[in-house]
Scaffold this motif. Structure first.
Motif, short mmCIF file in Angstrom:
data_model
loop_
_atom_site.label_atom_id
_atom_site.label_comp_id
_atom_site.label_asym_id
_atom_site.label_seq_id
_atom_site.Cartn_x
_atom_site.Cartn_y
_atom_site.Cartn_z
N ASP A 1 0.84 -1.21 0.00
CA ASP A 1 0.00 0.00 0.00
C ASP A 1 0.87 1.25 0.00
O ASP A 1 0.59 2.22 -0.73
N GLU B 1 1.04 3.99 -3.17
CA GLU B 1 0.73 5.40 -2.94
C GLU B 1 1.81 6.30 -3.54
O GLU B 1 1.52 7.45 -3.92
N ARG C 1 -7.31 -9.75 -3.25
CA ARG C 1 -6.78 -8.75 -2.32
C ARG C 1 -5.82 -7.81 -3.05
O ARG C 1 -5.80 -6.60 -2.77
N ARG D 1 -7.89 -5.30 -4.80
CA ARG D 1 -8.39 -4.26 -3.90
C ARG D 1 -7.31 -3.23 -3.59
O ARG D 1 -7.59 -2.03 -3.47
N THR E 1 -7.28 -0.94 -6.63
CA THR E 1 -8.47 -0.12 -6.86
C THR E 1 -8.78 0.84 -5.72
O THR E 1 -9.55 1.78 -5.90
N SER E 2 -8.17 0.64 -4.57
CA SER E 2 -8.47 1.50 -3.42
C SER E 2 -7.49 2.65 -3.29
O SER E 2 -7.52 3.38 -2.30
N THR F 1 -7.09 9.04 -5.46
CA THR F 1 -7.14 9.54 -6.84
C THR F 1 -5.80 10.08 -7.28
O THR F 1 -5.36 9.82 -8.41
N ARG G 1 -3.38 7.53 -8.58
CA ARG G 1 -3.72 6.88 -9.84
C ARG G 1 -3.21 7.67 -11.04
O ARG G 1 -3.11 7.14 -12.14
#
Length: 289
Positions: A244, A248, A275, A278, A281-282, A285, A288
Motif C-alpha cells: 500500500d 501510494e 486482495r 483491492r 483499486t483502493s 485519486t 492513480r
C-alpha cells in the motif's frame, strides 16, 4: 547502451499470478480476477509436449510475463550461450508482454547452484551486470526487467546502496526494474533497515512490475528474526501494508502474487489476487494519476 523500449502491449496494471499446471482447468473456467500470468522461463525451454502446448494456449488468451531464474546475471563468468539461445527462442514464439531476471548469480564454472545468490555492489560488479543485461536484451530483442533480491547478508566491500545500484544499471542499459515488495521486507528484517526508506530511495519510475509472495519466519543463531523468501504461503500482513505504501508513491502497476511451493487450490490463489485487486483499486485519486 542497447536501444530498447517496452512493448506497446504492456502488462495491464492489474493482478497476475504464477501459472501452475494443476490450475489449468480452473483458469479456463473462471480466471477472475487474474488478468495475466507469469511463467518461469526454464520450465518451457523444451521443444514440445504438454507444457509447451498449454503455454501456447495460455499466450493466446492472456498477456504473459516470462521470469528467468537461471541466467546468472550477476555471475563472474560469461553468460551461458546455450541458455541465452534457448531463452531467445522461447521469447520469440511466446512473445511475452514482459521478461525479467534477478540481480543475483547462480553459476560457477560449469556448475549450476539451485539458488539465487547475492553479490557485492561495487563498480566492478556494476559493469559486469550491465554487460550481462545488455547481452540478454540484444539476444531477445527487447527490454528486460531486473528484480531486487531477497538478502540474508551484506558485503563489507559494497560501495553502492541497492536502490542506487539498480537505478544505475537501468540508466546505463535501458532495462526496467521489477520491484519485489516481499524481498524488500525480507531484506529489511534480516539486515536491519527500514523497508519504507528503501521504497523512498527506489527509482519507482523505472518499475514495470511489482511482486508479492509469502515468506517463512525463523531465527538466526543469535535469536534474531530471520525471514526466508520461500514463496509457499499467503502474503504476510506487513508486506500488504508495504505494498500500500509503495502504490501510494508510484500508482498502479502490474501486480503479481507468487506462490511456487506447497501450491494451494486455485480458490486460495484467487483470494490473494482479489486482495491485490483491492490494493490497486483502493488507491487515492492522486496516486492513480
Amino acid at each position: 547502451m542497447y536501444d530498447v523500449a517496452p512493448r506497446s502491449e504492456a502488462l495491464p496494471p492489474l493482478p497476475g499470478v504464477g501459472y501452475k499446471p494443476q490450475h489449468w482447468t480452473d483458469i479456463l473456467n473462471n480466471p477472475a480476477p487474474v488478468a495475466w500470468f507469469e511463467v518461469h522461463a526454464e520450465n518451457y525451454m523444451g521443444d514440445g509436449g504438454r507444457p509447451i502446448a498449454q503455454l501456447r494456449h495460455l499466450a493466446e488468451r492472456f498477456p504473459l510475463s516470462i521470469h528467468g531464474v537461471g541466467a546468472s546475471i550477476g555471475g563472474a563468468e560469461r553468460l551461458d550461450p546455450e541458455h541465452v539461445a534457448r531463452l531467445k527462442h522461447l521469447v520469440s514464439w511466446a512473445n511475452p508482454a514482459s521478461f525479467s531476471e534477478h540481480l543475483a548469480w547462480s553459476t560457477h564454472d560449469s556448475h549450476f547452484m539451485n539458488d539465487l545468490l547475492p553479490l557485492p555492489y561495487t563498480d566492478a560488479t556494476l559493469q559486469r551486470v550491465c554487460d550481462h543485461v545488455e547481452e540478454v536484451q540484444e539476444a531477445i530483442g527487447r527490454q528486460m526487467l531486473l528484480e531486487n533480491p531477497s538478502s540474508y547478508l551484506a558485503f563489507e566491500e559494497s560501495t553502492w546502496e541497492e536502490p542506487a545500484f539498480l537505478d544505475e544499471i537501468a540508466r546505463r542499459t535501458g532495462c526496467g526494474l521489477l520491484l519485489d515488495v516481499n524481498n524488500v521486507f525480507v531484506s529489511a528484517t534480516n539486515l536491519g533497515f527500514s523497508p519504507q526508506s528503501y521504497i523512498d530511495a527506489f527509482p519507482l519510475h523505472r518499475v514495470g512490475e511489482i511482486h508479492l509472495a509469502g515468506h517463512e519466519e525463523d531465527h538466526d543463531d543469535h535469536g534474531q528474526p530471520l525471514l526466508i523468501d520461500a514463496h509457499g504461503a499467503e502474503v504476510a500482513e506487513p508486506v500488504w501494508a508495504l505494498l500500500d505504501y509503495t502504490l501510494e508513491q508510484c500508482g498502479p502497476r502490474p501486480l503479481l502474487v507468487e506462490w511456487d511451493n506447497d501450491v494451494p487450490d486455485w480458490s486460495v490463489l484467487a483470494d490473494e489476487a482479489h486482495r491485490a485487486e483491492r490494493a490497486l483499486t483502493s488507491l487515492p485519486t492522486q496516486a492513480r494519476a
